[in-house]
Scaffold this motif. Structure first.
Motif, PDB file in Angstrom:
ATOM      1  N   LEU A  40       6.878 -31.214  -3.227  1.00 46.67           N
ATOM      2  CA  LEU A  40       7.179 -31.227  -4.501  1.00 46.67           C
ATOM      3  C   LEU A  40       8.102 -32.413  -4.683  1.00 46.67           C
ATOM      4  CD1 LEU A  40       7.383 -27.680  -5.612  1.00 46.67           C
ATOM      5  CD2 LEU A  40       5.366 -29.054  -5.875  1.00 46.67           C
ATOM      6  N   GLN A  41       7.996 -33.205  -5.769  1.00 51.03           N
ATOM      7  CA  GLN A  41       9.258 -33.864  -6.342  1.00 51.03           C
ATOM      8  C   GLN A  41       9.859 -33.634  -7.397  1.00 51.03           C
ATOM      9  OE1 GLN A  41       8.276 -38.336  -5.651  1.00 51.03           O
ATOM     10  NE2 GLN A  41       9.300 -38.947  -7.484  1.00 51.03           N
ATOM     11  N   LEU A  42      11.157 -33.535  -7.135  1.00 55.90           N
ATOM     12  CA  LEU A  42      12.247 -33.061  -8.468  1.00 55.90           C
ATOM     13  C   LEU A  42      12.874 -34.489  -8.893  1.00 55.90           C
ATOM     14  CD1 LEU A  42      11.719 -30.908  -6.464  1.00 55.90           C
ATOM     15  CD2 LEU A  42      13.446 -29.770  -7.374  1.00 55.90           C
ATOM     16  N   SER A  43      13.327 -34.492 -10.065  1.00 60.78           N
ATOM     17  CA  SER A  43      14.096 -35.618 -10.721  1.00 60.78           C
ATOM     18  C   SER A  43      15.334 -34.929 -10.858  1.00 60.78           C
ATOM     19  CB  SER A  43      13.476 -36.002 -11.897  1.00 60.78           C
ATOM     20  OG  SER A  43      12.233 -36.497 -11.740  1.00 60.78           O
ATOM     21  N   ALA A  44      16.543 -35.683 -10.618  1.00 64.33           N
ATOM     22  CA  ALA A  44      17.773 -35.364 -10.944  1.00 64.33           C
ATOM     23  C   ALA A  44      18.575 -36.690 -11.352  1.00 64.33           C
ATOM     24  CB  ALA A  44      18.559 -35.028  -9.593  1.00 64.33           C
ATOM     25  N   ALA A  45      19.580 -36.562 -12.411  1.00 63.81           N
ATOM     26  CA  ALA A  45      20.410 -37.473 -12.909  1.00 63.81           C
ATOM     27  C   ALA A  45      22.012 -36.890 -13.034  1.00 63.81           C
ATOM     28  CB  ALA A  45      19.912 -37.782 -14.252  1.00 63.81           C
ATOM     29  N   ILE A  46      22.729 -37.960 -12.222  1.00 69.39           N
ATOM     30  CA  ILE A  46      24.192 -37.695 -12.599  1.00 69.39           C
ATOM     31  C   ILE A  46      24.683 -38.594 -13.666  1.00 69.39           C
ATOM     32  CG2 ILE A  46      26.161 -38.004 -11.119  1.00 69.39           C
ATOM     33  CD1 ILE A  46      24.380 -38.240  -8.530  1.00 69.39           C
ATOM     34  N   THR A  47      25.369 -37.948 -14.581  1.00 64.44           N
ATOM     35  CA  THR A  47      26.024 -38.102 -15.855  1.00 64.44           C
ATOM     36  C   THR A  47      27.531 -37.757 -15.700  1.00 64.44           C
ATOM     37  OG1 THR A  47      25.600 -36.374 -17.231  1.00 64.44           O
ATOM     38  CG2 THR A  47      23.975 -38.137 -17.096  1.00 64.44           C
ATOM     39  N   ASP A  48      28.314 -38.359 -16.481  1.00 71.67           N
ATOM     40  CA  ASP A  48      29.657 -38.085 -16.575  1.00 71.67           C
ATOM     41  C   ASP A  48      29.956 -36.624 -16.990  1.00 71.67           C
ATOM     42  OD1 ASP A  48      30.519 -40.521 -15.874  1.00 71.67           O
ATOM     43  OD2 ASP A  48      30.536 -41.283 -18.027  1.00 71.67           O
ATOM     44  N   ARG A  49      28.898 -36.028 -17.601  1.00 74.99           N
ATOM     45  CA  ARG A  49      28.928 -34.399 -17.815  1.00 74.99           C
ATOM     46  C   ARG A  49      28.545 -33.453 -16.585  1.00 74.99           C
ATOM     47  NH1 ARG A  49      25.758 -34.389 -23.263  1.00 74.99           N
ATOM     48  NH2 ARG A  49      25.466 -32.218 -22.891  1.00 74.99           N
ATOM     49  N   GLY A  50      27.697 -34.038 -15.757  1.00 76.16           N
ATOM     50  CA  GLY A  50      27.189 -33.179 -14.702  1.00 76.16           C
ATOM     51  C   GLY A  50      25.896 -33.691 -14.168  1.00 76.16           C
ATOM     52  N   VAL A  51      25.520 -33.001 -13.367  1.00 81.12           N
ATOM     53  CA  VAL A  51      24.231 -33.001 -12.691  1.00 81.12           C
ATOM     54  C   VAL A  51      23.090 -32.464 -13.149  1.00 81.12           C
ATOM     55  CG1 VAL A  51      22.932 -33.143 -10.200  1.00 81.12           C
ATOM     56  CG2 VAL A  51      25.199 -33.616 -10.481  1.00 81.12           C
ATOM     57  N   SER A  52      22.021 -32.832 -13.557  1.00 86.57           N
ATOM     58  CA  SER A  52      20.664 -32.164 -14.037  1.00 86.57           C
ATOM     59  C   SER A  52      19.781 -32.394 -13.278  1.00 86.57           C
ATOM     60  CB  SER A  52      20.579 -32.828 -15.629  1.00 86.57           C
ATOM     61  OG  SER A  52      19.958 -34.073 -15.565  1.00 86.57           O
ATOM     62  N   LEU A  53      18.668 -31.304 -13.019  1.00 86.13           N
ATOM     63  CA  LEU A  53      17.799 -31.249 -12.001  1.00 86.13           C
ATOM     64  C   LEU A  53      16.566 -30.599 -12.870  1.00 86.13           C
ATOM     65  CD1 LEU A  53      17.090 -31.630  -9.075  1.00 86.13           C
ATOM     66  CD2 LEU A  53      17.872 -29.011  -8.853  1.00 86.13           C
ATOM     67  N   SER A  54      15.332 -31.259 -12.565  1.00 88.59           N
ATOM     68  CA  SER A  54      14.171 -30.920 -13.095  1.00 88.59           C
ATOM     69  C   SER A  54      12.995 -30.682 -12.387  1.00 88.59           C
ATOM     70  CB  SER A  54      13.687 -31.709 -14.559  1.00 88.59           C
ATOM     71  OG  SER A  54      12.609 -31.088 -14.930  1.00 88.59           O
ATOM     72  N   PRO A  55      12.257 -29.905 -11.958  1.00 90.68           N
ATOM     73  CA  PRO A  55      12.530 -28.330 -12.452  1.00 90.68           C
ATOM     74  C   PRO A  55      13.632 -27.833 -11.712  1.00 90.68           C
ATOM     75  CG  PRO A  55      10.706 -28.491 -10.929  1.00 90.68           C
ATOM     76  CD  PRO A  55      11.055 -29.862 -11.339  1.00 90.68           C
TER      77      PRO A  55
END
Length: 139
Positions: A40-55
């Motif tokens: 499975l491929q998951l997507s994550a983004a690191i921003t100044d507010r935190g790490v988001s991950l989907s799903p």
């Protein structure tokens, strides 16, 4: 019988014997073990507010997490379970850069972190996904 007749009979028997081996359906008869689940491929983004991950919830098995660093700092993403590192990137990810983490995950709770300054993302892994034996067009 002539030599040609014997050659034709032997060739026919060899072909018939080869065809019977093609119909194996019992997994116990397979020379190798079953395939693992599809990655499975998951997507994550690191921003100044935190790490988001989907799903943020998947079944157990191989995953590939593609991580985008949207901050102005170089960070090193890590996937951890129970305090110890499970997987991490080899290098720090530059601002605007992309990195990947690949791991074979088991049931449990994981955290995707990227330094102390940003809030981690939570990943819940359930029971192992089924084998990819029945899926077509896989390598």
């Amino acid at each position: 019988m002539g030599r040609r007749t014997i050659a034709v009979v032997c060739t026919g028997l060899a072909a018939a014997g080869g065809l019977t081996a093609c119909g194996r359906t019992d997994p116990a008869d397979k020379p190798n073990a079953s395939r693992p689940p599809t990655q499975l491929q998951l997507s994550a983004a690191i921003t100044d507010r935190g790490v988001s991950l989907s799903p943020d919830a998947v079944g157990g098995g191989p995953v590939r997490i593609v991580i985008n660093n949207l901050t102005q700092r170089s960070l090193r993403p890590r996937l951890t379970r129970g305090g110890g590192p499970t997987a991490s990137t080899r290098r720090r990810v530059a601002p605007g850069g992309v990195a990947t983490i690949q791991a074979d995950l088991r049931k449990g709770a994981y955290r995707l972190t990227a330094g102390d300054a940003v809030a981690p993302a939570q990943l819940t892994v359930g029971r192992r996904r089924p084998s990819a034996d029945g899926e077509l067009l896989l390598p």
